[in-house]
Design a protein around this motif. Structure first.
Motif, PDB file in Angstrom:
ATOM      1  N   ARG A  35       0.818  -1.223   0.000  1.00 13.14           N
ATOM      2  CA  ARG A  35       0.000   0.000   0.000  1.00 13.14           C
ATOM      3  C   ARG A  35       0.848   1.267   0.000  1.00 13.14           C
ATOM      4  NH1 ARG A  35      -4.765  -1.109   4.395  1.00 13.14           N
ATOM      5  NH2 ARG A  35      -5.982  -2.488   3.084  1.00 13.14           N
ATOM      6  N   GLU A  36       2.012   1.220   0.640  1.00 16.47           N
ATOM      7  CA  GLU A  36       2.841   2.416   0.767  1.00 16.47           C
ATOM      8  C   GLU A  36       4.242   2.167   0.214  1.00 16.47           C
ATOM      9  OE1 GLU A  36       2.608   4.432   4.553  1.00 16.47           O
ATOM     10  OE2 GLU A  36       0.874   3.204   5.058  1.00 16.47           O
ATOM     11  N   GLN A  37       4.298   1.579  -0.956  1.00 23.26           N
ATOM     12  CA  GLN A  37       5.566   1.140  -1.531  1.00 23.26           C
ATOM     13  C   GLN A  37       6.546   2.269  -1.824  1.00 23.26           C
ATOM     14  OE1 GLN A  37       4.899  -0.095  -5.820  1.00 23.26           O
ATOM     15  NE2 GLN A  37       2.833  -0.215  -4.982  1.00 23.26           N
ATOM     16  N   ASP A  38       6.083   3.451  -2.076  1.00 26.80           N
ATOM     17  CA  ASP A  38       6.983   4.530  -2.499  1.00 26.80           C
ATOM     18  C   ASP A  38       7.672   5.264  -1.360  1.00 26.80           C
ATOM     19  OD1 ASP A  38       6.566   4.112  -5.198  1.00 26.80           O
ATOM     20  OD2 ASP A  38       4.778   5.385  -5.232  1.00 26.80           O
ATOM     21  N   GLY A  39       7.142   5.188  -0.190  1.00 25.23           N
ATOM     22  CA  GLY A  39       7.738   5.976   0.886  1.00 25.23           C
ATOM     23  C   GLY A  39       7.760   5.221   2.197  1.00 25.23           C
ATOM     24  N   PRO A  40       8.022   5.949   3.251  1.00 28.48           N
ATOM     25  CA  PRO A  40       8.032   5.298   4.553  1.00 28.48           C
ATOM     26  C   PRO A  40       6.681   4.639   4.844  1.00 28.48           C
ATOM     27  CG  PRO A  40       8.927   7.512   4.721  1.00 28.48           C
ATOM     28  CD  PRO A  40       8.355   7.373   3.338  1.00 28.48           C
ATOM     29  N   SER A  41       6.735   3.480   5.440  1.00 29.96           N
ATOM     30  CA  SER A  41       5.515   2.766   5.814  1.00 29.96           C
ATOM     31  C   SER A  41       5.581   2.428   7.293  1.00 29.96           C
ATOM     32  CB  SER A  41       5.363   1.486   4.991  1.00 29.96           C
ATOM     33  OG  SER A  41       4.220   0.781   5.435  1.00 29.96           O
ATOM     34  N   TRP A  42       5.003   3.305   8.082  1.00 34.83           N
ATOM     35  CA  TRP A  42       5.005   3.070   9.522  1.00 34.83           C
ATOM     36  C   TRP A  42       4.220   1.819   9.887  1.00 34.83           C
ATOM     37  CZ3 TRP A  42       7.921   4.829  13.311  1.00 34.83           C
ATOM     38  CH2 TRP A  42       8.736   5.930  13.032  1.00 34.83           C
ATOM     39  N   ALA A  43       3.118   1.577   9.212  1.00 34.60           N
ATOM     40  CA  ALA A  43       2.312   0.392   9.531  1.00 34.60           C
ATOM     41  C   ALA A  43       3.113  -0.886   9.274  1.00 34.60           C
ATOM     42  CB  ALA A  43       1.021   0.405   8.725  1.00 34.60           C
ATOM     43  N   ALA A  44       3.731  -0.979   8.102  1.00 39.68           N
ATOM     44  CA  ALA A  44       4.547  -2.158   7.785  1.00 39.68           C
ATOM     45  C   ALA A  44       5.746  -2.241   8.726  1.00 39.68           C
ATOM     46  CB  ALA A  44       5.007  -2.122   6.331  1.00 39.68           C
ATOM     47  N   GLY A  45       6.348  -1.097   9.024  1.00 37.57           N
ATOM     48  CA  GLY A  45       7.489  -1.075   9.936  1.00 37.57           C
ATOM     49  C   GLY A  45       7.130  -1.552  11.320  1.00 37.57           C
ATOM     50  N   SER A 141      17.457  -3.016  11.343  1.00 34.22           N
ATOM     51  CA  SER A 141      17.814  -2.197  10.184  1.00 34.22           C
ATOM     52  C   SER A 141      16.698  -2.155   9.149  1.00 34.22           C
ATOM     53  CB  SER A 141      19.118  -2.691   9.556  1.00 34.22           C
ATOM     54  OG  SER A 141      18.967  -4.012   9.047  1.00 34.22           O
ATOM     55  N   LEU A 142      16.064  -3.296   8.911  1.00 28.18           N
ATOM     56  CA  LEU A 142      14.986  -3.307   7.917  1.00 28.18           C
ATOM     57  C   LEU A 142      13.768  -2.536   8.413  1.00 28.18           C
ATOM     58  CD1 LEU A 142      15.400  -6.963   6.635  1.00 28.18           C
ATOM     59  CD2 LEU A 142      15.855  -4.857   5.349  1.00 28.18           C
ATOM     60  N   ALA A 143      13.472  -2.629   9.703  1.00 24.97           N
ATOM     61  CA  ALA A 143      12.375  -1.826  10.259  1.00 24.97           C
ATOM     62  C   ALA A 143      12.673  -0.342  10.068  1.00 24.97           C
ATOM     63  CB  ALA A 143      12.165  -2.153  11.733  1.00 24.97           C
ATOM     64  N   LEU A 144      13.927   0.036  10.272  1.00 28.25           N
ATOM     65  CA  LEU A 144      14.312   1.439  10.089  1.00 28.25           C
ATOM     66  C   LEU A 144      14.261   1.857   8.625  1.00 28.25           C
ATOM     67  CD1 LEU A 144      17.184   1.551  12.708  1.00 28.25           C
ATOM     68  CD2 LEU A 144      14.976   2.753  12.848  1.00 28.25           C
ATOM     69  N   VAL A 145      14.648   0.964   7.719  1.00 25.06           N
ATOM     70  CA  VAL A 145      14.522   1.265   6.289  1.00 25.06           C
ATOM     71  C   VAL A 145      13.040   1.483   5.945  1.00 25.06           C
ATOM     72  CG1 VAL A 145      14.751   0.326   3.940  1.00 25.06           C
ATOM     73  CG2 VAL A 145      16.642   0.100   5.567  1.00 25.06           C
ATOM     74  N   LEU A 146      12.179   0.672   6.538  1.00 25.28           N
ATOM     75  CA  LEU A 146      10.752   0.774   6.251  1.00 25.28           C
ATOM     76  C   LEU A 146      10.149   2.110   6.683  1.00 25.28           C
ATOM     77  CD1 LEU A 146       9.697  -2.822   7.322  1.00 25.28           C
ATOM     78  CD2 LEU A 146       9.497  -1.880   5.003  1.00 25.28           C
ATOM     79  N   VAL A 147      10.646   2.677   7.768  1.00 20.77           N
ATOM     80  CA  VAL A 147      10.013   3.884   8.324  1.00 20.77           C
ATOM     81  C   VAL A 147      10.755   5.176   8.008  1.00 20.77           C
ATOM     82  CG1 VAL A 147       8.901   2.554  10.164  1.00 20.77           C
ATOM     83  CG2 VAL A 147      11.095   3.691  10.608  1.00 20.77           C
ATOM     84  N   THR A 148      11.845   5.090   7.244  1.00 17.52           N
ATOM     85  CA  THR A 148      12.586   6.291   6.883  1.00 17.52           C
ATOM     86  C   THR A 148      12.431   6.571   5.386  1.00 17.52           C
ATOM     87  OG1 THR A 148      14.627   5.004   6.575  1.00 17.52           O
ATOM     88  CG2 THR A 148      14.300   6.056   8.726  1.00 17.52           C
ATOM     89  N   ALA A 149      12.825   7.759   5.006  1.00 13.52           N
ATOM     90  CA  ALA A 149      12.741   8.148   3.594  1.00 13.52           C
ATOM     91  C   ALA A 149      13.727   7.326   2.762  1.00 13.52           C
ATOM     92  CB  ALA A 149      13.058   9.640   3.443  1.00 13.52           C
ATOM     93  N   ARG A 150      13.374   7.138   1.507  1.00 13.32           N
ATOM     94  CA  ARG A 150      14.230   6.416   0.561  1.00 13.32           C
ATOM     95  C   ARG A 150      15.655   6.983   0.612  1.00 13.32           C
ATOM     96  NH1 ARG A 150      12.450   3.713  -3.855  1.00 13.32           N
ATOM     97  NH2 ARG A 150      10.452   4.758  -3.682  1.00 13.32           N
ATOM     98  N   ASP A 151      16.625   6.098   0.577  1.00 13.05           N
ATOM     99  CA  ASP A 151      18.052   6.444   0.544  1.00 13.05           C
ATOM    100  C   ASP A 151      18.578   7.087   1.824  1.00 13.05           C
ATOM    101  OD1 ASP A 151      18.301   5.393  -2.044  1.00 13.05           O
ATOM    102  OD2 ASP A 151      17.668   7.290  -2.933  1.00 13.05           O
TER     103      ASP A 151
END
Length: 183
Positions: A35-45, A141-151
């Motif tokens: 659902r939120e593939q382009d940006g941070p996804s707090w729910a998925a995180g 680390s992956l949880a943090l990637v999920l909730v932060t901006a790309r790159d």
């Protein structure tokens, strides 16, 4: 007195129930991330982070209550591998991780395939301290990637360190299995 007998029967099932919940969380995690593939996804995180917490909690409870099971010894690391692998694949597909991150899949296929080969020959698999640290690092680390901006660089740096530890842990598992199975 046996510590496992002092824990009421319904509570003794909690570690395995938490492992099963991690398996069940994978489809929910996928839906939330898609659902939120382009940006941070707090729910998925959050779902992913809770999976990491349950990984720690189920193992701690099983050891503390002396209710380790054959199911848990296999299902617990498998649930972790699947959750982490699904996350990495989706993050690569959505260009949040570089494709080389898929090396984690090769590592996990090697471990699962190797496990099936060596356990019937008497090898007893136990997760090493390094393996646990690597898994904690990958979850974090992956949880943090999920909730932060790309790159955002720092969750990616933590991911690469954790991935290196995971590969090193896999090498240790392979070396231990080769020593023990040859006996």
């Amino acid at each position: 007195m046996d510590a496992s007998r002092s824990v009421p029967e319904p509570l003794r099932q909690i570690p395995n129930a938490l492992t099963i919940l991690r398996f069940l969380a994978i489809p929910l995690f996928v839906v939330l991330l898609v659902r939120e593939q382009d940006g941070p996804s707090w729910a998925a995180g959050i779902v992913f982070g809770l999976a990491g917490v349950t990984d720690q909690l189920d193992g701690w409870l099983a050891r503390r209550w002396h209710v380790e099971s054959d199911f848990g010894k296999v299902a617990d690391p498998l649930a972790d591998r699947l959750m982490i692998d699904v996350c990495v694949v989706l993050l690569v597909v959505y260009d949040r991780l570089p494709w080389v991150a898929l090396v984690i899949l090769l590592r996990d296929l090697l471990l699962v395939g190797g496990y099936k080969l060596v356990v019937p020959r008497g090898y007893e698999f136990e997760v090493s301290r390094l393996g646990k640290i690597a898994t904690w690092g990958l979850y974090a680390s992956l949880a943090l990637v999920l909730v932060t901006a790309r790159d955002t660089w720092w969750p990616l740096a933590l991911f690469w360190v954790s991935l290196a530890l995971a590969v090193l842990a896999a090498a240790q598992y392979v070396a231990k299995a080769m020593r023990e199975v040859r006996r």
